[in-house]
Motif scaffolding. Structure first.
Motif, PDB file in Angstrom:
ATOM      1  N   VAL A 202       0.829  -1.203   0.000  1.00  0.00           N
ATOM      2  CA  VAL A 202       0.000   0.000   0.000  1.00  0.00           C
ATOM      3  C   VAL A 202       0.863   1.252   0.000  1.00  0.00           C
ATOM      4  CG1 VAL A 202      -1.629   1.363   1.386  1.00  0.00           C
ATOM      5  CG2 VAL A 202      -1.997  -1.100   1.078  1.00  0.00           C
ATOM      6  N   VAL A 229      -6.532   2.616  -2.303  1.00  0.00           N
ATOM      7  CA  VAL A 229      -7.101   2.352  -0.974  1.00  0.00           C
ATOM      8  C   VAL A 229      -7.790   3.624  -0.501  1.00  0.00           C
ATOM      9  CG1 VAL A 229      -5.407   0.586  -0.328  1.00  0.00           C
ATOM     10  CG2 VAL A 229      -4.948   3.006   0.192  1.00  0.00           C
ATOM     11  N   THR A 233      -6.949   4.351   5.232  1.00  0.00           N
ATOM     12  CA  THR A 233      -6.042   3.194   5.144  1.00  0.00           C
ATOM     13  C   THR A 233      -4.642   3.635   4.744  1.00  0.00           C
ATOM     14  OG1 THR A 233      -7.835   1.682   4.582  1.00  0.00           O
ATOM     15  CG2 THR A 233      -5.621   1.005   3.954  1.00  0.00           C
TER      16      THR A 233
END
Length: 315
Positions: A202, A229, A233
């Motif tokens: 991520v 995302v 997050t």
């Protein structure tokens, strides 16, 4: 969103001004042990032949080194290389002072051959990269990921043995290849910092985007879209991996870029400000002073004073 992707590790290594150099090789045989003083730079050694035992101050237990293994000593700690446990060590200084043709020897046989060198980093490297690493990184030759390191090690040994034209330059570049691959291998581990961020699926896309376009007026929403995302997050994962939020990281990286350009004498403060995403010289000055404690002009003046100081001045 179409986003260019930079290479954060490449950027940091370039900004840190990493250089490499090879040192005297060691051949040893029989029962032997050598004490080394804490090195001033990041030290690396690789076992080209045989095996030995590495002990590092403050690191629990000895580390067995097999043929093809290498290690990076990240922190300036004393260490010992030995044929095995229980052998009284001797200081490295006299042994390496007596080296002939680039090779130091201990014992009458030569069952073990160790090559080594150092990586010198610029002033900012420790905070940007090295502080996130453990004191010593051991790379076993038996791991599949270490194939390129083993290849580099073999080529370095060939260059050192034959000394063909430009061998010094070739070995320095090969050592840099080893360093980059060791850092790649370590990306999956470690605490908060750049390597941890690059290991996070991520965080890594956001990091690459920030490094590709540091001058852009990024928002957390933009970066969340890059990483596919939610904003919450992205913010949480970024802070967990990097130890700070994405926009704080962007500010820090912009200041690193500004400081590097000031060190190179690359443009006016106003030009630097616009190049890295600040609307005015005063906006850069405010951020620069908040991060470094001095204004860009004071930083540049301090650099000039350091450069023009007499050679004997150690202050």
């Amino acid at each position: 969103m179409s986003v260019q992707h930079g290479d954060p590790l490449d950027d940091v290594l370039a900004l840190a001004g990493v250089t490499s150099s090879l040192s005297t090789a060691l051949v040893a045989g029989g029962d032997w042990a050598i004490d080394f003083e804490p090195p001033l730079a990041v030290k690396f050694n690789a076992v080209a032949r045989g095996s030995c035992l590495l002990t590092v101050d403050g690191v629990p237990g000895p580390i067995p080194l097999a043929e093809g293994d290498c290690f990076l000593l990240i922190q300036p700690r004393a260490f010992t290389l030995a044929s095995g446990p229980g052998v009284p060590p001797v200081p490295a200084g006299p042994i390496f002072s007596a080296a002939a043709s680039g090779v130091a020897q201990v014992g009458e046989t030569a069952g073990v051959r160790v090559i080594g060198g150092r990586f010198d980093f610029g002033d900012r490297a420790r905070e940007l990269l090295l502080d996130a690493l453990p004191p010593v990184i051991h790379v076993p030759a038996g791991t599949a990921e270490a194939q390129t390191i083993r290849w580099s090690l073999a080529r370095i040994d060939e260059e050192l043995g034959g000394r063909p034209l430009a061998s010094t330059l070739v070995t320095e570049h090969l050592a840099m290849i080893m360093l980059i691959h060791i850092l790649r291998l370590h990306v999956a581990g470690g605490g908060p910092g750049l390597l941890a961020g690059l290991a996070d699926p991520v965080v890594a896309p956001a990091l690459r985007a920030l490094h590709a376009r540091p001058e852009r007026a990024w928002t957390v929403a933009d970066l969340a879209e890059v990483s596919a995302v939610s904003r919450s997050t992205l913010a949480a994962r970024f802070r967990q991996a990097m130890g700070r939020g994405p926009l704080d990281y962007l500010t820090g990286w912009r200041i690193e870029l500004a400081a590097a350009r000031l060190r190179r004498g690359d443009g006016t403060v106003a030009a630097i400000a616009h190049a890295i995403g600040y609307g005015s010289e005063s906006a850069l000055s405010t951020a620069f002073k908040r991060v470094t404690g001095s204004s860009p002009r004071d930083y540049r003046r301090a650099l000039a004073t350091r450069i023009t100081a007499p050679a004997g001045d150690t202050a």
